[in-house]
Design a protein around this motif. Structure first.
Motif, PDB file in Angstrom:
ATOM      1  N   GLY A 144       0.828  -1.083   0.104  1.00 38.53           N
ATOM      2  CA  GLY A 144       0.020   0.106  -0.140  1.00 38.53           C
ATOM      3  C   GLY A 144       0.901   1.403  -0.045  1.00 38.53           C
ATOM      4  N   ALA A 145       1.980   1.056   0.776  1.00 38.28           N
ATOM      5  CA  ALA A 145       2.874   2.238   0.866  1.00 38.28           C
ATOM      6  C   ALA A 145       3.578   2.563  -0.614  1.00 38.28           C
ATOM      7  CB  ALA A 145       3.951   2.192   1.810  1.00 38.28           C
ATOM      8  N   GLN A 150       3.895   5.379  -5.859  1.00 37.51           N
ATOM      9  CA  GLN A 150       3.956   5.508  -7.359  1.00 37.51           C
ATOM     10  C   GLN A 150       2.853   6.470  -7.754  1.00 37.51           C
ATOM     11  OE1 GLN A 150       3.213   1.227  -8.393  1.00 37.51           O
ATOM     12  NE2 GLN A 150       5.414   0.755  -7.566  1.00 37.51           N
ATOM     13  N   LYS A 151       1.716   6.375  -7.029  1.00 39.64           N
ATOM     14  CA  LYS A 151       0.454   7.394  -7.355  1.00 39.64           C
ATOM     15  C   LYS A 151       0.795   8.963  -7.465  1.00 39.64           C
ATOM     16  CE  LYS A 151      -4.122   8.785  -5.801  1.00 39.64           C
ATOM     17  NZ  LYS A 151      -5.063   8.298  -4.533  1.00 39.64           N
ATOM     18  N   TYR A 152       1.796   9.191  -6.222  1.00 45.23           N
ATOM     19  CA  TYR A 152       2.087  10.560  -6.110  1.00 45.23           C
ATOM     20  C   TYR A 152       3.624  10.878  -6.947  1.00 45.23           C
ATOM     21  CZ  TYR A 152      -1.959  11.087  -3.262  1.00 45.23           C
ATOM     22  OH  TYR A 152      -3.180  11.261  -2.807  1.00 45.23           O
ATOM     23  N   GLN A 153       4.194   9.778  -7.638  1.00 44.42           N
ATOM     24  CA  GLN A 153       5.489   9.987  -8.152  1.00 44.42           C
ATOM     25  C   GLN A 153       6.351  10.301  -7.057  1.00 44.42           C
ATOM     26  OE1 GLN A 153       4.324  12.459 -11.599  1.00 44.42           O
ATOM     27  NE2 GLN A 153       4.140  10.617 -12.697  1.00 44.42           N
ATOM     28  N   VAL A 154       6.531   9.551  -6.140  1.00 41.81           N
ATOM     29  CA  VAL A 154       7.361  10.129  -4.917  1.00 41.81           C
ATOM     30  C   VAL A 154       8.844   9.666  -5.249  1.00 41.81           C
ATOM     31  CG1 VAL A 154       8.191   9.660  -2.646  1.00 41.81           C
ATOM     32  CG2 VAL A 154       5.974  10.212  -3.179  1.00 41.81           C
ATOM     33  N   ARG A 155       9.905  10.565  -5.006  1.00 42.90           N
ATOM     34  CA  ARG A 155      11.151  10.034  -5.237  1.00 42.90           C
ATOM     35  C   ARG A 155      12.024   9.436  -4.189  1.00 42.90           C
ATOM     36  NH1 ARG A 155      10.782  15.015  -7.083  1.00 42.90           N
ATOM     37  NH2 ARG A 155      12.511  15.694  -5.646  1.00 42.90           N
ATOM     38  N   ALA A 156      13.077   8.875  -4.217  1.00 42.70           N
ATOM     39  CA  ALA A 156      13.845   8.290  -2.911  1.00 42.70           C
ATOM     40  C   ALA A 156      14.452   9.471  -2.453  1.00 42.70           C
ATOM     41  CB  ALA A 156      15.001   7.420  -3.532  1.00 42.70           C
ATOM     42  N   ASP A 157      14.901  10.286  -3.023  1.00 41.43           N
ATOM     43  CA  ASP A 157      15.619  11.850  -2.463  1.00 41.43           C
ATOM     44  C   ASP A 157      14.736  12.403  -1.785  1.00 41.43           C
ATOM     45  OD1 ASP A 157      14.463  12.733  -4.624  1.00 41.43           O
ATOM     46  OD2 ASP A 157      16.163  13.887  -5.277  1.00 41.43           O
ATOM     47  N   GLU A 158      13.405  12.305  -1.971  1.00 40.90           N
ATOM     48  CA  GLU A 158      12.412  13.112  -1.181  1.00 40.90           C
ATOM     49  C   GLU A 158      12.115  12.269   0.401  1.00 40.90           C
ATOM     50  OE1 GLU A 158       8.614  14.995  -3.354  1.00 40.90           O
ATOM     51  OE2 GLU A 158       9.143  13.053  -4.355  1.00 40.90           O
ATOM     52  N   LEU A 232      10.345  -4.984  -1.437  1.00 37.26           N
ATOM     53  CA  LEU A 232       9.617  -5.462  -2.404  1.00 37.26           C
ATOM     54  C   LEU A 232      10.185  -5.957  -3.830  1.00 37.26           C
ATOM     55  CD1 LEU A 232       6.439  -3.328  -1.475  1.00 37.26           C
ATOM     56  CD2 LEU A 232       6.794  -5.582  -0.887  1.00 37.26           C
ATOM     57  N   GLY A 233      11.457  -5.764  -3.614  1.00 40.72           N
ATOM     58  CA  GLY A 233      12.010  -6.275  -5.150  1.00 40.72           C
ATOM     59  C   GLY A 233      12.486  -5.010  -5.881  1.00 40.72           C
ATOM     60  N   PRO A 234      13.119  -5.468  -7.124  1.00 37.31           N
ATOM     61  CA  PRO A 234      13.719  -4.180  -8.049  1.00 37.31           C
ATOM     62  C   PRO A 234      12.535  -3.190  -8.387  1.00 37.31           C
ATOM     63  CG  PRO A 234      14.061  -6.797  -8.740  1.00 37.31           C
ATOM     64  CD  PRO A 234      13.152  -6.689  -7.702  1.00 37.31           C
ATOM     65  N   ASN A 235      13.316  -2.070  -8.543  1.00 34.79           N
ATOM     66  CA  ASN A 235      12.302  -1.083  -8.862  1.00 34.79           C
ATOM     67  C   ASN A 235      11.114  -0.396  -8.201  1.00 34.79           C
ATOM     68  OD1 ASN A 235      13.948  -0.708 -11.417  1.00 34.79           O
ATOM     69  ND2 ASN A 235      12.597  -2.526 -12.200  1.00 34.79           N
ATOM     70  N   THR A 236      11.571  -0.791  -6.815  1.00 34.70           N
ATOM     71  CA  THR A 236      10.421  -0.389  -5.684  1.00 34.70           C
ATOM     72  C   THR A 236      11.451   0.461  -4.677  1.00 34.70           C
ATOM     73  OG1 THR A 236      10.660  -2.623  -4.293  1.00 34.70           O
ATOM     74  CG2 THR A 236       8.951  -2.314  -6.130  1.00 34.70           C
ATOM     75  N   LEU A 237      10.617   1.371  -3.936  1.00 33.06           N
ATOM     76  CA  LEU A 237      11.350   2.166  -3.172  1.00 33.06           C
ATOM     77  C   LEU A 237      11.184   1.920  -1.693  1.00 33.06           C
ATOM     78  CD1 LEU A 237      10.109   5.791  -4.353  1.00 33.06           C
ATOM     79  CD2 LEU A 237      12.406   4.720  -4.730  1.00 33.06           C
ATOM     80  N   TYR A 276      -4.745   2.251  -0.730  1.00 34.19           N
ATOM     81  CA  TYR A 276      -3.468   3.266  -0.612  1.00 34.19           C
ATOM     82  C   TYR A 276      -3.861   4.003   0.887  1.00 34.19           C
ATOM     83  CZ  TYR A 276      -3.407   3.367  -5.837  1.00 34.19           C
ATOM     84  OH  TYR A 276      -3.314   2.829  -6.852  1.00 34.19           O
ATOM     85  N   SER A 277      -3.777   3.183   1.954  1.00 34.42           N
ATOM     86  CA  SER A 277      -4.145   3.349   3.145  1.00 34.42           C
ATOM     87  C   SER A 277      -3.199   4.542   3.871  1.00 34.42           C
ATOM     88  CB  SER A 277      -3.819   2.062   4.162  1.00 34.42           C
ATOM     89  OG  SER A 277      -2.664   1.700   4.164  1.00 34.42           O
ATOM     90  N   PRO A 278      -2.004   4.803   3.295  1.00 35.57           N
ATOM     91  CA  PRO A 278      -1.085   5.921   3.799  1.00 35.57           C
ATOM     92  C   PRO A 278      -1.814   7.169   3.533  1.00 35.57           C
ATOM     93  CG  PRO A 278       0.486   4.332   2.725  1.00 35.57           C
ATOM     94  CD  PRO A 278      -1.022   3.756   2.664  1.00 35.57           C
TER      95      PRO A 278
END
Length: 384
Positions: A144-145, A150-158, A232-237, A276-278
Motif C-alpha cells: 500500500g505504501a 507510485q501514485k504521487y510519483q515520490v522519489r527516493a531523495d524526497e 518489495l524487489g527491484p524498481n521499488t522504493l 492506498y491506506s497511507p
C-alpha cells in the motif's frame, strides 16, 4: 485531559515477554496515581494484533480499576487508539460519561499465529489480518505504501530528509526532556510491570534492560539509508528505513468533564480506498479542517503518525509552509509504531509540542490499514 505512555520497545526487545494487557495495565495504574482518580466510567482500548478477545477488558481487570468498570476493545488497526479517543469523546459529549480512559496497548513481539477454519477458502495460518477484499498477505501494508509512492510519483531523495529529520528530532526531544511529563520513567515502568504481574500470578516478564525508547537511532545517516535493500524487489522504493518498524508499547489518556489544561475541540474519522491506506492521515486532516472551518495556518502543532515516510512527503507537498510545526519531537520512523497505541502516543506528543511552542491548537491524525483514518483537534487552554 491528560495522559501517559510507556517507553516504546522494538520487536522482540525490552518487552519481548511482556503481554500487552500487562503493559497497558501498568500505564493505566500510573496515570490513575498521577491524576488521583480511582475509577472511571468506561475504558476504550485500541489493539490490532493481540489475536482476539476483549483485551481492553483484560487490561482493565489487571489494572487497579474496579471490576465494575466496563471496557471495550477498538480495532481500527493503526488507527485503533485514535478510534478509542473518538468514542470516548463522543460518549462524554453525549452526556453518557463523566470520565473515560482511552488509548491502546500493543505487543508485536507476542503477536500470535492464527489459523483459518477448516471450511474457510482462505486456507492456512496468518499473522496479518486481511484489510481489503482485494488483497491479503503479510506484505499488504508495504504494498500500500509502495502504491501510494507510485501514485504521487515520490522519489527516493524526497524520503531521505524526512527519515533523518525524524530521528534527529527524537534525539533532541529526549535530550531536552520535551516528553518527560508524558512518558513513564523507565525504572517506574519496570516496577509497575512487576507489580501487575505479581498481583495476578502472571509469570514475571524478563526485561532486557530498564525500558527506554528503544528504536531511536542517533547515528542514522543518508549513507546507511542508501545501503538498505528494497523490501518489495527491484524498481521499488520501500525499505526498512522509510517504513517504520513494528513495536511494543501502551498509551492512555484520561478524558472528562472537569476543566483541564487540554480539551478535545473536534474529531473526525475518514475512509477511502484500502489499497492506498497511507493517504488516511492527509485525508482525515483535510476533513477535520473543513469540519471546523480552520486552515493549517491556525494550527500551531501537527502530529501525523509516520508509519511510512511517504506520509511525511504528502504533508510537505500539501503544507510545506508549516513543516516546522510538524512532528516536532520526531515520529514513528524514529520511535516505532505499536499499532493499537499509536493514535494515543501522537496525541501525547502533540501536547508536548504545544508546550514547546506555547501554542493553542494542535492537530493529530493517523492512517490505518483498510483505508481508514482519524483526526483530532486539541486545544491548549491558555490563560493570560
Amino acid at each position: 485531559m491528560g495522559g501517559l505512555r510507556s517507553p516504546i520497545g522494538v520487536y522482540r526487545g525490552q518487552y519481548k515477554t511482556t503481554p500487552p494487557e500487562v503493559l497497558g495495565a501498568a500505564v493505566i495504574d500510573a496515570l490513575l496515581e498521577r491524576t488521583g482518580y480511582t475509577t472511571v466510567d468506561r475504558v476504550y482500548c485500541g489493539n490490532a494484533v493481540a489475536g482476539g478477545g476483549n483485551i481492553g477488558r483484560l487490561t482493565a481487570l489487571l489494572s487497579s480499576l474496579p471490576e465494575t468498570v466496563p471496557a471495550v476493545t477498538v480495532d481500527m488497526q493503526c488507527a485503533s487508539a485514535g478510534g478509542a479517543l473518538e468514542w470516548a469523546y463522543s460518549g462524554i459529549r453525549a452526556g453518557l460519561y463523566d470520565t473515560v480512559l482511552a488509548g491502546g496497548t500493543e505487543s508485536s513481539s507476542l503477536q500470535p499465529l492464527r489459523t483459518y477454519g477448516d471450511d474457510d477458502y482462505r486456507e492456512g495460518s496468518y499473522r496479518v489480518a486481511q484489510f481489503s477484499p482485494y488483497e491479503r498477505g503479510e506484505l499488504a501494508m508495504l504494498k500500500g505504501a509502495e502504491r501510494t509512492m507510485q501514485k504521487y510519483q515520490v522519489r527516493a531523495d524526497e524520503l531521505t530528509p524526512w527519515i533523518l529529520r525524524s530521528h534527529q528530532r527524537a534525539v533532541l526531544a529526549e535530550k531536552e526532556g520535551h516528553l518527560q511529563s508524558y512518558k513513564l520513567d523507565g525504572e517506574d515502568m519496570e516496577r509497575r510491570i512487576a507489580l501487575v504481574s505479581k498481583a495476578y500470578g502472571i509469570p514475571q516478564p524478563i526485561l532486557t534492560h530498564v525500558p527506554v525508547d528503544e528504536c531511536i537511532r542517533p547515528r542514522m545517516s543518508e549513507r546507511l539509508l542508501q545501503r538498505m535493500p528494497s523490501l518489495l524487489g527491484p524498481n521499488t522504493l520501500t525499505t526498512a528505513g522509510n517504513a517504520c518498524l513494528t513495536h511494543d508499547g501502551a498509551a492512555f489518556l484520561l478524558l472528562g468533564t472537569q476543566p483541564s489544561r487540554y480539551r478535545i475541540a473536534a474529531v473526525t474519522a475518514w475512509a477511502g480506498n484500502p489499497l492506498y491506506s497511507p493517504e488516511g492521515a492527509m485525508e482525515a486532516t483535510e476533513q477535520l479542517l473543513t469540519q471546523t472551518g480552520l486552515t493549517m495556518a491556525a494550527i500551531d502543532a501537527v502530529e501525523w503518525n509516520e508509519a511510512f515516510a511517504v506520509i511525511d512527503v504528502l504533508f510537505g507537498r500539501r503544507y510545506g509552509t508549516y513543516t516546522e510545526r510538524y512532528n516536532r519531537c520526531g515520529g514513528a520512523l524514529a520511535y516505532g509504531h505499536p499499532y493499537g497505541a499509536s493514535g494515543a502516543i501522537i496525541v501525547l506528543h502533540l501536547m508536548a509540542s504545544l508546550e514547546c511552542c506555547d501554542g493553542r491548537y494542535g492537530l493529530a491524525a493517523i492512517a490505518g490499514a483498510g483505508g481508514v483514518g482519524t483526526a483530532m483537534l486539541i486545544e491548549r487552554m491558555i490563560t493570560k
